[in-house]
Write an enzyme that holds these catalytic residues in place. Structure first.
Site, PDB file in Angstrom:
ATOM      1  N   ARG A  80       0.850  -1.207   0.000  1.00  0.00           N
ATOM      2  CA  ARG A  80       0.000   0.000   0.000  1.00  0.00           C
ATOM      3  C   ARG A  80       0.879   1.248   0.000  1.00  0.00           C
ATOM      4  O   ARG A  80       1.459   1.631   1.028  1.00  0.00           O
ATOM      5  CB  ARG A  80      -0.924  -0.010   1.217  1.00  0.00           C
ATOM      6  CG  ARG A  80      -1.877   1.174   1.265  1.00  0.00           C
ATOM      7  CD  ARG A  80      -2.913   1.159   0.184  1.00  0.00           C
ATOM      8  NE  ARG A  80      -3.725  -0.049   0.239  1.00  0.00           N
ATOM      9  CZ  ARG A  80      -4.315  -0.586  -0.828  1.00  0.00           C
ATOM     10  NH1 ARG A  80      -4.176  -0.044  -2.012  1.00  0.00           N
ATOM     11  NH2 ARG A  80      -5.031  -1.690  -0.720  1.00  0.00           N
ATOM     12  N   ARG A 133       3.684  -6.483  -9.860  1.00  0.00           N
ATOM     13  CA  ARG A 133       4.021  -5.784  -8.603  1.00  0.00           C
ATOM     14  C   ARG A 133       4.253  -6.736  -7.428  1.00  0.00           C
ATOM     15  O   ARG A 133       4.701  -6.305  -6.369  1.00  0.00           O
ATOM     16  CB  ARG A 133       2.939  -4.770  -8.245  1.00  0.00           C
ATOM     17  CG  ARG A 133       1.580  -5.386  -7.974  1.00  0.00           C
ATOM     18  CD  ARG A 133       0.568  -4.323  -7.518  1.00  0.00           C
ATOM     19  NE  ARG A 133      -0.785  -4.881  -7.420  1.00  0.00           N
ATOM     20  CZ  ARG A 133      -1.782  -4.269  -6.788  1.00  0.00           C
ATOM     21  NH1 ARG A 133      -1.581  -3.080  -6.238  1.00  0.00           N
ATOM     22  NH2 ARG A 133      -2.983  -4.818  -6.719  1.00  0.00           N
ATOM     23  N   HIS A 185       1.309   3.432 -10.517  1.00  0.00           N
ATOM     24  CA  HIS A 185       0.148   3.717  -9.652  1.00  0.00           C
ATOM     25  C   HIS A 185       0.619   4.526  -8.424  1.00  0.00           C
ATOM     26  O   HIS A 185       0.486   4.063  -7.281  1.00  0.00           O
ATOM     27  CB  HIS A 185      -0.437   2.370  -9.245  1.00  0.00           C
ATOM     28  CG  HIS A 185      -1.736   2.406  -8.512  1.00  0.00           C
ATOM     29  ND1 HIS A 185      -1.927   3.048  -7.320  1.00  0.00           N
ATOM     30  CD2 HIS A 185      -2.937   1.835  -8.794  1.00  0.00           C
ATOM     31  CE1 HIS A 185      -3.175   2.879  -6.906  1.00  0.00           C
ATOM     32  NE2 HIS A 185      -3.808   2.149  -7.775  1.00  0.00           N
ATOM     33  N   ASP A 230     -12.412   8.100  -7.826  1.00  0.00           N
ATOM     34  CA  ASP A 230     -11.759   6.986  -8.536  1.00  0.00           C
ATOM     35  C   ASP A 230     -12.113   7.149 -10.016  1.00  0.00           C
ATOM     36  O   ASP A 230     -13.112   6.660 -10.504  1.00  0.00           O
ATOM     37  CB  ASP A 230     -12.269   5.648  -8.005  1.00  0.00           C
ATOM     38  CG  ASP A 230     -11.336   4.495  -8.398  1.00  0.00           C
ATOM     39  OD1 ASP A 230     -11.447   3.418  -7.785  1.00  0.00           O
ATOM     40  OD2 ASP A 230     -10.489   4.689  -9.318  1.00  0.00           O
ATOM     41  N   GLU A 232      -2.096   8.645 -11.237  1.00  0.00           N
ATOM     42  CA  GLU A 232      -1.439   7.484 -11.852  1.00  0.00           C
ATOM     43  C   GLU A 232      -1.297   7.674 -13.359  1.00  0.00           C
ATOM     44  O   GLU A 232      -2.258   8.111 -14.023  1.00  0.00           O
ATOM     45  CB  GLU A 232      -2.276   6.240 -11.562  1.00  0.00           C
ATOM     46  CG  GLU A 232      -2.564   6.057 -10.076  1.00  0.00           C
ATOM     47  CD  GLU A 232      -3.728   5.123  -9.812  1.00  0.00           C
ATOM     48  OE1 GLU A 232      -3.941   4.173 -10.600  1.00  0.00           O
ATOM     49  OE2 GLU A 232      -4.443   5.342  -8.814  1.00  0.00           O
TER      50      GLU A 232
HETATM   51  O1  TA6 Z   1      -6.167   3.008  -9.329  1.00  0.00           O
HETATM   52  C1  TA6 Z   1      -7.306   3.056  -8.501  1.00  0.00           C
HETATM   53  C2  TA6 Z   1      -7.680   1.626  -8.091  1.00  0.00           C
HETATM   54  O2  TA6 Z   1      -7.999   0.849  -9.222  1.00  0.00           O
HETATM   55  C3  TA6 Z   1      -8.829   1.695  -7.077  1.00  0.00           C
HETATM   56  O3  TA6 Z   1     -10.059   1.286  -7.643  1.00  0.00           O
HETATM   57  C4  TA6 Z   1      -8.338   0.770  -5.955  1.00  0.00           C
HETATM   58  O4  TA6 Z   1      -8.681  -0.574  -6.234  1.00  0.00           O
HETATM   59  C5  TA6 Z   1      -6.844   1.032  -6.027  1.00  0.00           C
HETATM   60  O5  TA6 Z   1      -6.561   1.000  -7.431  1.00  0.00           O
HETATM   61  C6  TA6 Z   1      -5.959   0.135  -5.201  1.00  0.00           C
HETATM   62  O6  TA6 Z   1      -5.973  -1.141  -5.715  1.00  0.00           O
HETATM   63  P1  TA6 Z   1      -5.134  -2.271  -4.906  1.00  0.00           P
HETATM   64  O7  TA6 Z   1      -5.287  -3.516  -5.727  1.00  0.00           O
HETATM   65  O8  TA6 Z   1      -3.700  -1.807  -4.832  1.00  0.00           O
HETATM   66  O9  TA6 Z   1      -5.750  -2.335  -3.527  1.00  0.00           O
END
Ligand code: TA6
Length: 304
Positions: free
Chosen positions: A76, A102, A172, A216, A276
């Site tokens: 995260r 990742r 991201h 989002d 992103e």
């Molecule tokens: O980029 C935004 C997103 O697609 C959100 O919808 C949320 O799912 C975020 O990415 C984080 O995703 P993750 O798989 O890292 O928890």
């Protein structure tokens, strides 16, 4: 990663006074950069930038205090490399969100002390780490990170096979901000976006983006720089991308952050914003046999 690997990494790629390799408390191998301009930490898992802080400034990149630095688990915060798809897989619901890149180990392939005092490190996703059931294509995937006054990141996909393939991808990036109340995101005015929090409806951005609830949004067909104007830190973060036709702006807000469980405190979401650099939806990229595609971004800060 076992200790000998760290020793080998240092023998092959350490740069005195700039770059060394170490193991985090849980054994996760990281590259630690400390040069004349900045400090940065990059996990070999996912070639995942965990930290970047220009000397004398606040951190640029946000990492959750509750981030799980565990093998095979997404982290995260930082700069997750989403590849070879973005978001949920188009057809296989059991495949991992944002692709597998990742959460698998990447290899270091080069390190360079640049004349301007920056440090460059190159990573490659070994074909052996690619789950062939999820991605049955021959390819070469590299990530090149240059840490200096700015942070430059380049994600390079080469099709080494004999048939074209399509990729979705993203850097991201989670940016550290003073507070959601203090920031505006500009550069996406009048762009069309898919609104994930409203059944993916197509909408048009009116004015600057502020964060007052879950945001989002997948902006499509835009190659423009974005700016995070942070009145609290009296700084502007510039996101200058190339080879990317989509931009995602995301903040989970209260409920979603709580559900995710790795945002740290109840207010952890207030200190971050994702902007992103992406290729997704109608902007997925077709890579012909023998061709190479690069998505690159330079992150910089300006005082305001
Ligand atoms: O980029 C935004 C997103 O697609 C959100 O919808 C949320 O799912 C975020 O990415 C984080 O995703 P993750 O798989 O890292 O928890």
């Amino acid at each position: 990663m076992s200790q000998p690997d760290i020793i080998t990494l240092n023998q092959k790629f350490a740069i005195a006074g700039q770059l060394e390799f170490a193991a985090e408390a849980n054994g996760m191998a990281v590259a630690r950069i400390a040069n004349h301009h900045a400090q940065s930490t990059i996990a070999l898992q996912g070639a995942h930038i965990l930290a970047f802080q220009p000397n004398g400034e606040a951190p640029l990149i946000w990492l959750s205090p509750a981030a799980k630095l565990a093998p095979g688990k997404s982290i995260r915060g930082g700069v997750p490399v989403c590849w070879p798809w973005f978001g949920a897989h188009a057809t296989a619901s059991g495949f991992p969100a944002h692709g597998f890149a990742r959460t698998v180990p990447w290899q270091v392939t080069a390190s360079t002390a640049l004349p301007d005092g920056s440090t460059r490190i190159a990573f490659e996703l070994p074909q052996s780490a690619i789950p062939s059931a999820q991605w049955p294509h021959a390819c070469r995937v590299r990530l090149i990170v240059t840490a200096g006054k700015t942070l430059a990141v380049e994600l390079i996909t080469e099709n080494t096979g004999n048939a074209p393939f399509k990729i979705g991808e993203a850097l991201h990036t989670y940016f550290a901000i003073s507070d959601v109340d203090n920031v505006r995101i500009t550069g996406l005015e009048d762009c069309v976006y898919l609104d994930k929090v409203d059944d993916w409806k197509r909408k048009t951005q009116a004015g600057a983006i502020t964060i007052t609830s879950e945001v989002d949004r997948l902006y499509v067909n835009t190659e423009k720089d974005c700016l995070i104007e942070d009145a609290g830190l009296r700084r502007r973060i510039r996101i200058a991308k190339r080879g990317s036709r989509s931009t995602v702006v995301w903040n989970p807000w209260i409920e979603k952050a709580a559900k995710m469980g790795d945002f740290g405190s109840d207010t952890g979401y207030r200190g971050m914003a994702c902007v992103e650099s992406v290729n997704a939806a109608e902007n997925v990229v077709s890579v012909a046999p023998g061709a190479t595609h690069a998505l690159s971004v330079v992150y910089s800060t300006e005082k305001i």
